[in-house]
Design a protein around this motif. Structure first.
Motif, PDB file in Angstrom:
ATOM      1  N   VAL A   1       0.809  -1.225   0.000  1.00 21.42           N
ATOM      2  CA  VAL A   1       0.000   0.000   0.000  1.00 21.42           C
ATOM      3  C   VAL A   1       0.844   1.277   0.000  1.00 21.42           C
ATOM      4  O   VAL A   1       1.750   1.429   0.817  1.00 21.42           O
ATOM      5  CB  VAL A   1      -0.944   0.015   1.227  1.00 21.42           C
ATOM      6  N   THR A   2       0.501   2.177  -0.929  1.00 23.01           N
ATOM      7  CA  THR A   2       1.091   3.511  -0.968  1.00 23.01           C
ATOM      8  C   THR A   2      -0.001   4.540  -0.696  1.00 23.01           C
ATOM      9  O   THR A   2      -1.078   4.461  -1.300  1.00 23.01           O
ATOM     10  CB  THR A   2       1.698   3.807  -2.357  1.00 23.01           C
ATOM     11  N   VAL A   3       0.247   5.453   0.224  1.00 19.63           N
ATOM     12  CA  VAL A   3      -0.740   6.470   0.591  1.00 19.63           C
ATOM     13  C   VAL A   3      -0.346   7.822  -0.004  1.00 19.63           C
ATOM     14  O   VAL A   3       0.838   8.186   0.020  1.00 19.63           O
ATOM     15  CB  VAL A   3      -0.825   6.593   2.133  1.00 19.63           C
ATOM     16  N   PHE A   4      -1.326   8.536  -0.534  1.00 26.50           N
ATOM     17  CA  PHE A   4      -1.124   9.909  -1.015  1.00 26.50           C
ATOM     18  C   PHE A   4      -1.968  10.853  -0.173  1.00 26.50           C
ATOM     19  O   PHE A   4      -3.180  10.662  -0.064  1.00 26.50           O
ATOM     20  CB  PHE A   4      -1.586  10.063  -2.478  1.00 26.50           C
ATOM     21  N   ASP A   5      -1.335  11.856   0.404  1.00 26.21           N
ATOM     22  CA  ASP A   5      -2.110  12.914   1.060  1.00 26.21           C
ATOM     23  C   ASP A   5      -1.282  14.196   1.046  1.00 26.21           C
ATOM     24  O   ASP A   5      -0.181  14.231   0.473  1.00 26.21           O
ATOM     25  CB  ASP A   5      -2.534  12.517   2.478  1.00 26.21           C
ATOM     26  N   LEU A   6      -1.852  15.232   1.680  1.00 28.90           N
ATOM     27  CA  LEU A   6      -1.312  16.582   1.478  1.00 28.90           C
ATOM     28  C   LEU A   6      -0.279  17.015   2.496  1.00 28.90           C
ATOM     29  O   LEU A   6       0.414  17.992   2.271  1.00 28.90           O
ATOM     30  CB  LEU A   6      -2.467  17.597   1.571  1.00 28.90           C
ATOM     31  N   THR A   7      -0.243  16.341   3.645  1.00 30.96           N
ATOM     32  CA  THR A   7       0.563  16.913   4.726  1.00 30.96           C
ATOM     33  C   THR A   7       1.593  15.923   5.268  1.00 30.96           C
ATOM     34  O   THR A   7       1.423  14.708   5.189  1.00 30.96           O
ATOM     35  CB  THR A   7      -0.336  17.348   5.908  1.00 30.96           C
ATOM     36  N   GLU A   8       2.611  16.493   5.839  1.00 31.79           N
ATOM     37  CA  GLU A   8       3.703  15.703   6.406  1.00 31.79           C
ATOM     38  C   GLU A   8       3.249  14.996   7.691  1.00 31.79           C
ATOM     39  O   GLU A   8       3.716  13.908   8.012  1.00 31.79           O
ATOM     40  CB  GLU A   8       4.871  16.661   6.682  1.00 31.79           C
ATOM     41  N   ASP A   9       2.308  15.625   8.400  1.00 31.75           N
ATOM     42  CA  ASP A   9       1.952  15.082   9.722  1.00 31.75           C
ATOM     43  C   ASP A   9       1.210  13.745   9.658  1.00 31.75           C
ATOM     44  O   ASP A   9       1.026  13.095  10.680  1.00 31.75           O
ATOM     45  CB  ASP A   9       1.164  16.118  10.551  1.00 31.75           C
ATOM     46  N   LYS A  10       0.805  13.310   8.460  1.00 31.32           N
ATOM     47  CA  LYS A  10       0.126  12.010   8.389  1.00 31.32           C
ATOM     48  C   LYS A  10       1.077  10.873   7.992  1.00 31.32           C
ATOM     49  O   LYS A  10       0.673   9.717   7.940  1.00 31.32           O
ATOM     50  CB  LYS A  10      -1.032  12.066   7.401  1.00 31.32           C
ATOM     51  N   ARG A  11       2.327  11.220   7.733  1.00 29.42           N
ATOM     52  CA  ARG A  11       3.280  10.195   7.273  1.00 29.42           C
ATOM     53  C   ARG A  11       3.428   9.077   8.313  1.00 29.42           C
ATOM     54  O   ARG A  11       3.336   7.891   7.987  1.00 29.42           O
ATOM     55  CB  ARG A  11       4.645  10.860   6.993  1.00 29.42           C
ATOM     56  N   ALA A  12       3.608   9.460   9.561  1.00 27.83           N
ATOM     57  CA  ALA A  12       3.822   8.457  10.612  1.00 27.83           C
ATOM     58  C   ALA A  12       2.565   7.608  10.825  1.00 27.83           C
ATOM     59  O   ALA A  12       2.653   6.409  11.096  1.00 27.83           O
ATOM     60  CB  ALA A  12       4.223   9.151  11.911  1.00 27.83           C
ATOM     61  N   LEU A  13       1.407   8.249  10.690  1.00 28.10           N
ATOM     62  CA  LEU A  13       0.155   7.512  10.891  1.00 28.10           C
ATOM     63  C   LEU A  13      -0.041   6.460   9.798  1.00 28.10           C
ATOM     64  O   LEU A  13      -0.539   5.365  10.058  1.00 28.10           O
ATOM     65  CB  LEU A  13      -1.030   8.484  10.902  1.00 28.10           C
ATOM     66  N   ALA A  14       0.368   6.793   8.578  1.00 28.11           N
ATOM     67  CA  ALA A  14       0.260   5.824   7.474  1.00 28.11           C
ATOM     68  C   ALA A  14       1.139   4.611   7.765  1.00 28.11           C
ATOM     69  O   ALA A  14       0.717   3.459   7.585  1.00 28.11           O
ATOM     70  CB  ALA A  14       0.648   6.481   6.154  1.00 28.11           C
ATOM     71  N   ALA A  15       2.337   4.869   8.259  1.00 26.46           N
ATOM     72  CA  ALA A  15       3.249   3.763   8.602  1.00 26.46           C
ATOM     73  C   ALA A  15       2.666   2.936   9.742  1.00 26.46           C
ATOM     74  O   ALA A  15       2.704   1.695   9.720  1.00 26.46           O
ATOM     75  CB  ALA A  15       4.610   4.329   8.989  1.00 26.46           C
ATOM     76  N   GLU A  16       2.098   3.621  10.697  1.00 26.60           N
ATOM     77  CA  GLU A  16       1.501   2.937  11.848  1.00 26.60           C
ATOM     78  C   GLU A  16       0.399   1.952  11.407  1.00 26.60           C
ATOM     79  O   GLU A  16       0.235   0.886  11.987  1.00 26.60           O
ATOM     80  CB  GLU A  16       0.892   4.007  12.757  1.00 26.60           C
ATOM     81  N   LEU A  17      -0.339   2.327  10.365  1.00 30.38           N
ATOM     82  CA  LEU A  17      -1.412   1.449   9.878  1.00 30.38           C
ATOM     83  C   LEU A  17      -0.904   0.415   8.867  1.00 30.38           C
ATOM     84  O   LEU A  17      -1.687  -0.332   8.297  1.00 30.38           O
ATOM     85  CB  LEU A  17      -2.543   2.283   9.268  1.00 30.38           C
ATOM     86  N   GLY A  18       0.398   0.413   8.633  1.00 25.71           N
ATOM     87  CA  GLY A  18       0.971  -0.659   7.818  1.00 25.71           C
ATOM     88  C   GLY A  18       1.283  -0.290   6.381  1.00 25.71           C
ATOM     89  O   GLY A  18       1.735  -1.154   5.611  1.00 25.71           O
ATOM     90  N   ALA A  19       1.057   0.972   5.988  1.00 26.12           N
ATOM     91  CA  ALA A  19       1.349   1.355   4.603  1.00 26.12           C
ATOM     92  C   ALA A  19       2.852   1.276   4.348  1.00 26.12           C
ATOM     93  O   ALA A  19       3.658   1.638   5.204  1.00 26.12           O
ATOM     94  CB  ALA A  19       0.849   2.773   4.329  1.00 26.12           C
ATOM     95  N   GLU A  20       3.211   0.792   3.161  1.00 18.76           N
ATOM     96  CA  GLU A  20       4.632   0.667   2.791  1.00 18.76           C
ATOM     97  C   GLU A  20       5.242   2.030   2.468  1.00 18.76           C
ATOM     98  O   GLU A  20       6.427   2.260   2.696  1.00 18.76           O
ATOM     99  CB  GLU A  20       4.785  -0.245   1.571  1.00 18.76           C
ATOM    100  N   ARG A  21       4.443   2.910   1.866  1.00 25.64           N
ATOM    101  CA  ARG A  21       4.963   4.194   1.382  1.00 25.64           C
ATOM    102  C   ARG A  21       3.977   5.307   1.648  1.00 25.64           C
ATOM    103  O   ARG A  21       2.757   5.076   1.648  1.00 25.64           O
ATOM    104  CB  ARG A  21       5.174   4.128  -0.139  1.00 25.64           C
ATOM    105  N   TYR A  22       4.479   6.520   1.806  1.00 27.23           N
ATOM    106  CA  TYR A  22       3.624   7.698   1.946  1.00 27.23           C
ATOM    107  C   TYR A  22       4.143   8.765   1.018  1.00 27.23           C
ATOM    108  O   TYR A  22       5.340   9.075   1.020  1.00 27.23           O
ATOM    109  CB  TYR A  22       3.650   8.214   3.389  1.00 27.23           C
TER     110      TYR A  22
END
Ligand code: NDP
Ligand code: ZN
Length: 373
Positions: free
Chosen positions: A226-247
């Motif tokens: 899973v790769t996540v796309f969003d607008l802000t830096e502050d969600k990068r860690a949360l994406a990793a926490e939920l198991g996403a491979e890339r942000y």
């Protein structure tokens, strides 16, 4: 109050309340008196509002509502972003509540059971779509004997619903986290299931909000990369926490480079304007872009058919039917997949809506409806 079901752009928005003609014990005779919060116009300010639900019919449940999630669709709806809203407008379609009365023909639930209710609370039961368990695409919108459409109106203390549309809550599940499964959850689970994702499939989740953070969790449960796309830096860690491979922070141009042909599937939950053509270019041949995010009419992206790569597909999805909503509820509880929620009293609803609009929620506000006075 006016009731309306609108079929626009393939989405059914159901608002308002219903009327019918029987009785129930808790409210003398006839209709059920309910208290909620409504916007009176497209300024979107919610104020306390009393209204009537239909009386409890033979197949109906009277449900005391306990929680309701704030979906970005509620925000679009109260501000008339799609140009299809009616007022007074009581939003809310991610409800959890307790059955307090049952009609005489009810067989599936008993008083004291907890149920989930989403946006699909009425359908004809007879068309091809209803028979296939895809009530959200019912082709015969129903009315009651007053000619009114039946309601959703989740930001309120009570509702009346045919037992067919109630979702059973597994024992011991955390009630305050379950409302968003009724919309955010099913809306991403349904297409992800249909894509038949296999271990290692490359999937992008564009828009990492209420829908997006559940999409990441379901996709990981199905084995996707899973790769996540969003607008802000502050969600990068949360994406990793939920198991996403890339942000990917889309505001960082270098991160958007060299992604052409990367993904088998992209699911877009983006709620505002974006360049859909850029995402289509990231698909592999025969890849598919699933659209569930529904930006305001003035911000809706357009597909450039000449730029669209050959061999790619686009599909658009609306929530899911009742059988699959039960399936995603059971799947979520079994696998411990829940939204991250912030429970608020109803008195903070306007502030919460403003924060959703401004992208300041991680990831779902849930209104404690017991705070309605
Ligand atoms: P949220 O506001 O919780 O999430 C939307 C996310 O998209 C936010 O994280 C937002 O970032 C991000 N975003 C906004 N613009 C961009 C962009 N250009 N690129 C990448 N990310 C972006 O909303 P919901 O998850 O509740 O709903 C999402 C959309 O789905 C809404 O339009 C809603 O109406 C629609 N919807 C559709 C349904 C259907 O059946 N098809 C059902 C339910 C909802 P930030 O927070 O930083 O602004
Ligand atoms: Zn929703």
């Amino acid at each position: 109050m006016k009731k309306i079901i609108l079929l626009i752009m393939g989405i059914i928005v159901i608002v308002g309340s219903a009327g019918a003609q029987q009785h129930n014990h808790s409210h003398s005779h006839g209709k059920v008196q309910a208290k909620g919060y409504a916007a009176m116009d497209d300024k979107g300010l919610l104020i306390p509002y009393e209204f009537e639900r239909r009386a409890v019919g033979g197949n109906d449940l009277l449900v005391e509502l306990e929680y309701c999630g704030i979906c970005h669709s509620d925000v679009h709806d109260v501000f008339n972003d799609w140009g299809i809203s009616s007022y007074p407008n009581i939003p809310g379609h991610e409800m959890i509540g307790k059955v307090v009365e049952t009609g005489k023909n009810v067989t599936l639930f008993k008083v004291g059971d907890h149920v989930g209710l989403g946006a699909v609370v009425i359908s004809c039961g007879e068309c091809e779509k209803c028979k296939a368990g895809e009530e959200q695409y019912c082709t015969n919108p129903q009315t009651d004997e007053h000619g009114n459409m039946v309601s959703v109106a989740g930001y309120s203390n009570k509702t009346v619903v045919n037992e067919h549309f109630a979702i059973r809550i597994p024992d011991g599940a955390p009630l305050e986290k379950l409302g968003p499964i009724m919309c955010a959850g099913i809306t991403v689970y349904s297409p992800l299931k249909a894509l038949n994702i296999k271990q290692g499939d490359k999937l992008a989740v564009a828009g990492f909000g209420g829908l997006g953070h559940l999409a990441v969790q379901y996709a990981k449960a199905f084995g996707a990369d899973v790769t996540v796309f969003d607008l802000t830096e502050d969600k990068r860690a949360l994406a990793a926490e939920l198991g996403a491979e890339r942000y990917i922070n889309v505001n960082n141009p270098t991160e958007m480079d060299n992604l052409g042909g990367s993904f088998d599937y992209i699911i877009s939950t983006i709620s505002s304007h974006y360049d859909v053509n850029q995402y289509l270019g990231m698909l592999k041949t025969h890849g598919e872009m699933v659209i569930v995010g529904l930006p305001a009419r003035s911000e809706a992206p357009s597909v450039n058919i000449l730029e669209m790569p050959f061999g790619t597909k686009i599909s658009k999805w609306l929530m899911g039917g009742i059988p699959q909503t039960q399936e995603v509820m059971d799947f979520s509880v079994r696998n411990g997949i829940y939204p991250m929620v912030e429970v608020i009293p109803v008195q903070q609803v306007n502030e919460a809506i403003k924060n959703v609009k401004e992208g300041k929620v991680h990831f779902r506000y849930v209104i404690d409806l017991k705070t309605i006075k």
